[in-house]
Scaffold this motif. Structure first.
Motif, PDB file in Angstrom:
ATOM      1  N   GLY A 133       1.920  -2.466   4.819  1.00 19.59           N
ATOM      2  CA  GLY A 133       0.435  -3.048   4.826  1.00 19.59           C
ATOM      3  C   GLY A 133      -0.436  -2.349   4.733  1.00 19.59           C
ATOM      4  O   GLY A 133      -0.547  -1.348   5.732  1.00 19.59           O
ATOM      5  N   ARG A 134      -1.793  -2.479   4.570  1.00 18.59           N
ATOM      6  CA  ARG A 134      -3.041  -1.613   4.589  1.00 18.59           C
ATOM      7  C   ARG A 134      -4.922  -3.153   4.978  1.00 18.59           C
ATOM      8  O   ARG A 134      -4.648  -4.200   4.203  1.00 18.59           O
ATOM      9  CB  ARG A 134      -3.532  -1.334   3.752  1.00 18.59           C
ATOM     10  N   HIS A 136      -8.192  -4.873   3.992  1.00 21.87           N
ATOM     11  CA  HIS A 136      -8.894  -4.100   2.864  1.00 21.87           C
ATOM     12  C   HIS A 136     -10.274  -4.721   3.419  1.00 21.87           C
ATOM     13  O   HIS A 136     -10.565  -5.410   3.374  1.00 21.87           O
ATOM     14  CB  HIS A 136      -8.631  -5.519   1.772  1.00 21.87           C
ATOM     15  N   LEU A 142      -9.987 -11.835   1.362  1.00 17.49           N
ATOM     16  CA  LEU A 142      -9.910 -12.174   0.271  1.00 17.49           C
ATOM     17  C   LEU A 142      -9.816 -12.961  -0.748  1.00 17.49           C
ATOM     18  O   LEU A 142      -9.403 -13.449  -1.454  1.00 17.49           O
ATOM     19  CB  LEU A 142      -7.947 -11.860   0.272  1.00 17.49           C
ATOM     20  N   TYR A 146      -6.636 -12.664  -4.790  1.00 19.55           N
ATOM     21  CA  TYR A 146      -6.043 -13.214  -3.578  1.00 19.55           C
ATOM     22  C   TYR A 146      -4.794 -13.121  -4.233  1.00 19.55           C
ATOM     23  O   TYR A 146      -4.256 -13.670  -5.285  1.00 19.55           O
ATOM     24  CB  TYR A 146      -6.147 -14.946  -2.658  1.00 19.55           C
ATOM     25  N   ARG A 147      -3.766 -12.667  -3.060  1.00 18.30           N
ATOM     26  CA  ARG A 147      -2.390 -13.282  -3.778  1.00 18.30           C
ATOM     27  C   ARG A 147      -1.256 -12.664  -2.406  1.00 18.30           C
ATOM     28  O   ARG A 147      -2.215 -12.802  -1.132  1.00 18.30           O
ATOM     29  CB  ARG A 147      -1.259 -11.882  -4.175  1.00 18.30           C
ATOM     30  N   THR A 150      -0.055  -9.979  -0.588  1.00 12.90           N
ATOM     31  CA  THR A 150      -1.135  -9.416   0.440  1.00 12.90           C
ATOM     32  C   THR A 150      -2.278  -9.268   1.326  1.00 12.90           C
ATOM     33  O   THR A 150      -2.287  -8.797   2.283  1.00 12.90           O
ATOM     34  CB  THR A 150      -3.090  -9.012  -0.876  1.00 12.90           C
ATOM     35  N   GLN A 154      -1.978  -7.309   4.940  1.00  8.80           N
ATOM     36  CA  GLN A 154      -3.031  -6.856   5.747  1.00  8.80           C
ATOM     37  C   GLN A 154      -2.677  -7.122   7.245  1.00  8.80           C
ATOM     38  O   GLN A 154      -2.774  -6.803   7.845  1.00  8.80           O
ATOM     39  CB  GLN A 154      -4.252  -7.241   4.699  1.00  8.80           C
TER      40      GLN A 154
END
Length: 262
Positions: A133-134, A136, A142, A146-147, A150, A154
């Protein structure tokens, strides 16, 4: 010697099973969750209701636990909810970020004193460590696109960074990825996706009872190193950039001290 173990998300799934496991072995367990009391018939388990996605309630919870338990041997961070759509808390945070990131940061930092008084203290962060993950940085909440995956990834990366920033020579910090465990992941979804996720869980998910022993072993015998990463009972070689860890910890600290976020 009786230990005190605090478990967030201790009312269902892995958290509930861990609470019962340790209570049955004589530990005093504080199970924190937002739902109804699930442990009426279990001795050695004290249930505390709290909305862990709320900064206000988390601050109140930490102060209460620190006052009532001057020594805490283990803190297990397990509260999580998969949100198929973006949900915002009353304080203006994206729900996954509030629960998966801010709450875990506040619990670990707020209970640092009681943990440091224990003989072999450990924090076990049940997360998706090692999944790539990263953060943002330009849109932590988000708001744009948005997902659910994701948000989850995160949060997993956040756990890695916060663990690296927190780890000390005295309080061990364990990042533990249980992978796919049968804990009701299908519940937030609508049909027909709900049925598909339920079927996949039945076929591929690890039973909760099988997921518990390796986690409990890390509570009983914390690793010697300040920070370690595990996936389904196996240790990973997992490096975290110290500069990014410090930057993210400072960002989260600033966010957790003001409501709502800017």
């Amino acid at each position: 010697m009786t230990r005190t173990i605090v478990i967030t998300g201790g009312t269902h799934g892995i958290g509930r099973a861990l609470a019962r496991h340790h209570a049955e072995r004589g530990d005093q367990v504080v199970a924190v969750g937002s739902g109804s009391r699930p442990h009426e018939d279990a001795p050695n388990i004290r249930f505390v209701r709290s909305d862990l996605s709320s900064l206000r309630q988390t601050h109140d919870l930490v102060a209460r636990l620190a006052a009532e338990h001057p020594v805490i041997d283990a803190l297990i961070l397990g509260a999580f909810r998969f949100n198929p759509v973006r949900v915002e808390t009353e304080e203006g945070f994206e729900h996954t970020f509030a629960l998966y990131v801010l709450n875990r940061h506040l619990m670990a930092e707020g209970l640092r004193g009681p943990l440091q008084r224990a003989a072999a203290p450990v924090i076990v962060n049940l997360c998706g460590a090692g999944r790539g993950g990263r953060i943002h940085w330009d849109d932590l909440q988000l708001k744009n696109g948005y997902r659910p995956l994701t948000a989850t990834l995160q949060g997993a990366r956040a756990a890695e960074l916060l663990g690296a920033a927190y780890a000390s020579e005295h309080v061990r910090y364990v990042l533990y990825n249980p992978v796919f465990v049968a804990t009701g992941l299908h519940e937030p979804f609508r049909q027909p996706l709900r049925g598909l996720v339920r079927a996949a869980s039945a076929l591929f998910a690890q039973p909760v009872a099988r997921a518990i022993p390796p986690i409990a072993a890390l509570v009983d015998r914390p690793p010697a190193e300040p920070l370690t990463t595990w996936r389904r009972g196996r240790r990973l070689d997992h490096a975290v950039d110290a500069h990014e860890a410090r930057r993210f910890a400072e960002t989260v600290r600033a966010l957790s001290e003001r409501r709502p976020p800017g």
